[in-house]
Design an enzyme around this catalytic site. Structure first.
Site, PDB file in Angstrom:
ATOM      1  N   THR A  71       0.806  -1.215   0.000  1.00 26.70           N
ATOM      2  CA  THR A  71       0.000   0.000   0.000  1.00 26.70           C
ATOM      3  C   THR A  71       0.843   1.271   0.000  1.00 26.70           C
ATOM      4  OG1 THR A  71      -1.549  -1.194   1.384  1.00 26.70           O
ATOM      5  CG2 THR A  71      -1.691   1.202   1.474  1.00 26.70           C
ATOM      6  N   GLY A  92      -4.176  -5.589   7.064  1.00 22.86           N
ATOM      7  CA  GLY A  92      -5.324  -4.720   7.276  1.00 22.86           C
ATOM      8  C   GLY A  92      -6.268  -5.183   8.361  1.00 22.86           C
ATOM      9  N   GLY A 115      -9.406  -4.650   3.136  1.00 21.59           N
ATOM     10  CA  GLY A 115      -8.497  -4.441   4.264  1.00 21.59           C
ATOM     11  C   GLY A 115      -8.795  -3.108   4.931  1.00 21.59           C
ATOM     12  N   ASP A 116      -7.783  -2.569   5.563  1.00 17.57           N
ATOM     13  CA  ASP A 116      -7.932  -1.296   6.273  1.00 17.57           C
ATOM     14  C   ASP A 116      -7.868  -0.090   5.348  1.00 17.57           C
ATOM     15  OD1 ASP A 116      -5.210  -2.082   5.775  1.00 17.57           O
ATOM     16  OD2 ASP A 116      -4.577  -0.346   6.962  1.00 17.57           O
ATOM     17  N   ARG A 158     -12.719  -9.460  -0.269  1.00 17.98           N
ATOM     18  CA  ARG A 158     -12.031  -9.047   0.969  1.00 17.98           C
ATOM     19  C   ARG A 158     -11.638  -7.564   0.892  1.00 17.98           C
ATOM     20  NH1 ARG A 158      -6.830  -6.621   2.220  1.00 17.98           N
ATOM     21  NH2 ARG A 158      -6.207  -7.297   4.277  1.00 17.98           N
ATOM     22  N   THR A 184      -0.020   0.655   6.992  1.00 19.47           N
ATOM     23  CA  THR A 184       0.242  -0.366   5.986  1.00 19.47           C
ATOM     24  C   THR A 184       0.484  -1.686   6.704  1.00 19.47           C
ATOM     25  OG1 THR A 184       1.605  -0.969   4.073  1.00 19.47           O
ATOM     26  CG2 THR A 184       2.724   0.194   5.845  1.00 19.47           C
ATOM     27  N   GLY A 185       0.323  -2.775   5.959  1.00 22.13           N
ATOM     28  CA  GLY A 185       0.498  -4.081   6.572  1.00 22.13           C
ATOM     29  C   GLY A 185      -0.824  -4.816   6.651  1.00 22.13           C
TER      30      GLY A 185
HETATM   31  N1  ASP Z   1      -3.074  -2.693   4.409  1.00 20.88           N
HETATM   32  C1  ASP Z   1      -3.285  -3.352   3.149  1.00 20.88           C
HETATM   33  C2  ASP Z   1      -4.460  -4.266   3.253  1.00 20.88           C
HETATM   34  O1  ASP Z   1      -4.627  -4.911   4.270  1.00 20.88           O
HETATM   35  C3  ASP Z   1      -2.108  -4.107   2.640  1.00 20.88           C
HETATM   36  C4  ASP Z   1      -0.758  -3.580   2.964  1.00 20.88           C
HETATM   37  O2  ASP Z   1      -0.565  -2.420   3.261  1.00 20.88           O
HETATM   38  O3  ASP Z   1       0.190  -4.368   2.949  1.00 20.88           O
HETATM   39  O4  ASP Z   1      -5.193  -4.388   2.308  1.00 20.88           O
END
Ligand code: ASP
Length: 341
Positions: free
Chosen positions: A202, A256, A232-233, A230, A253-254
């Protein structure tokens, strides 16, 4: 290329506090720093995105315009995790999520959007032209087309096609891998480029303009090979992004799912409101995730990136490997964030 970039350790500069102390000298804690724009964004791709944002910020433009233009650069690239060149869901379709928020707490979001190149701009239109905050799926696409956004061909990029075919061999969904440098496996994994660099997830961007006003943007394809539908955040205001013009802004990020669980970006901003520095606020929410996930926190990556009203940036990640790009009138650097592990 990483080795040619100015790479600094947040810790080496006292988490940038010293670097920014000059800029904030004489200001009280609540005084916005006017006339000193700054933009920060997640991962290495943020360096290029920040340049585009700066074309607006550097001329005294509005942070909202800057954060839209900035992340459009990443949406345009053939990044594994942002824009139409990204990895698909497990059914082979690229579905995009994005949101945007301005200094008046106006916000807009799109999710599960297919075949539209710039979800961030559609999110902005949702904010500006509808009475709603979020549009998803075919409704979001219908709105985008009605607004004049071209419907792109439904086709995977060559890299995404390769990655998908690879994934199909086992079709396993084990849950996300840690997206640290040089650990490229699993749905959240970065793609290793021919150059040997790693392409990350992201892009979240927050900026303060010359008026001392904040805006933020966040755009992603989410987790590669995710279940169809799906989210995410990243498209969720308060999770992947939050802006409060009295306090500052944060993006995430990460994984979600674990950002949503703690209303991540909103929680960070609320801690900054209570007086915590951006880095400390990000750290506290990472620790909250660890308390919830316990041992399982070892298997995921989450990072927060925030900025306060004094224009001081800060970040914190679960695992090493998260860096953010920072640009001001004087500096353009990639900063390695501290981490829990
Ligand atoms: N946060 C994003 C999600 O969960 C993915 C990411 O940032 O790695 O969709």
């Amino acid at each position: 290329m990483v080795h040619r970039r100015k790479f600094i350790q947040a810790s080496a500069l006292g988490s940038l506090g010293m670097f920014f102390s000059k800029m904030t000298a004489g200001q009280s804690a609540d005084t916005p720093v006017k006339g000193k724009p700054i933009v920060i964004s997640t991962w290495d791709a943020g360096l290029e995105a920040n340049k585009a944002a700066w074309e607006i910020l550097g001329k005294g433009g509005r942070a909202l315009d800057a954060v839209e233009k900035g992340v459009m650069v990443t949406e345009n690239s053939q990044n594994c995790c942002v824009g139409l060149g990204a990895n698909p869901d497990r059914d082979g379709f690229v579905t995009l999520d994005a949101c945007i928020m301005d200094e008046f707490s106006n916000c807009g979001s799109v999710a599960f959007l297919e075949r539209i190149k710039h979800p961030i701009s559609v999110a902005r239109r949702v904010m500006e032209k509808t009475p709603h905050v979020m549009l998803v799926g075919s409704g979001a696409q219908q709105f985008a087309v009605a607004e004049g956004f071209p419907l792109e061909e439904q086709k995977l990029s060559p890299d995404a096609q390769r990655a998908y075919e690879d994934w199909l061999k086992k079709s396993e969904y084990k849950g996300p891998a840690i997206n640290v440098e040089n650990k490229g496996h699993g749905p959240f994994a970065p793609t290793k480029l021919d150059s040997g660099e790693w392409n990350h997830d992201t892009i979240g961007m927050v900026a303060m303009d010359t008026q001392g006003n904040f805006s933020g943007s966040c755009t992603t394809s989410g987790a590669g090979f995710k279940m169809r539908g799906r989210l995410g955040d990243s498209p969720i205001i308060g999770a992947g992004l939050f802006v409060d013009n009295e306090v500052g802004a944060c993006t995430a990020t990460g994984q979600g799912e674990d950002v949503i669980r703690v209303a991540g970006s909103h929680s960070v901003v609320e801690l900054m409101r209570q007086g915590l520095s951006p880095e400390m606020a990000c750290k506290k929410i990472i620790e909250r995730i660890v308390r919830i996930k316990k041992e399982k926190a070892k298997d995921i990556q989450v990072a927060f990136l925030a900025i306060n009203k004094k224009g001081i940036p800060g970040a914190f990640a679960l695992h090493p490997g998260f860096s953010y790009a920072l640009k001001t009138g004087e500096r353009e650097v990639l900063v390695k964030a501290k981490s829990y592990y």
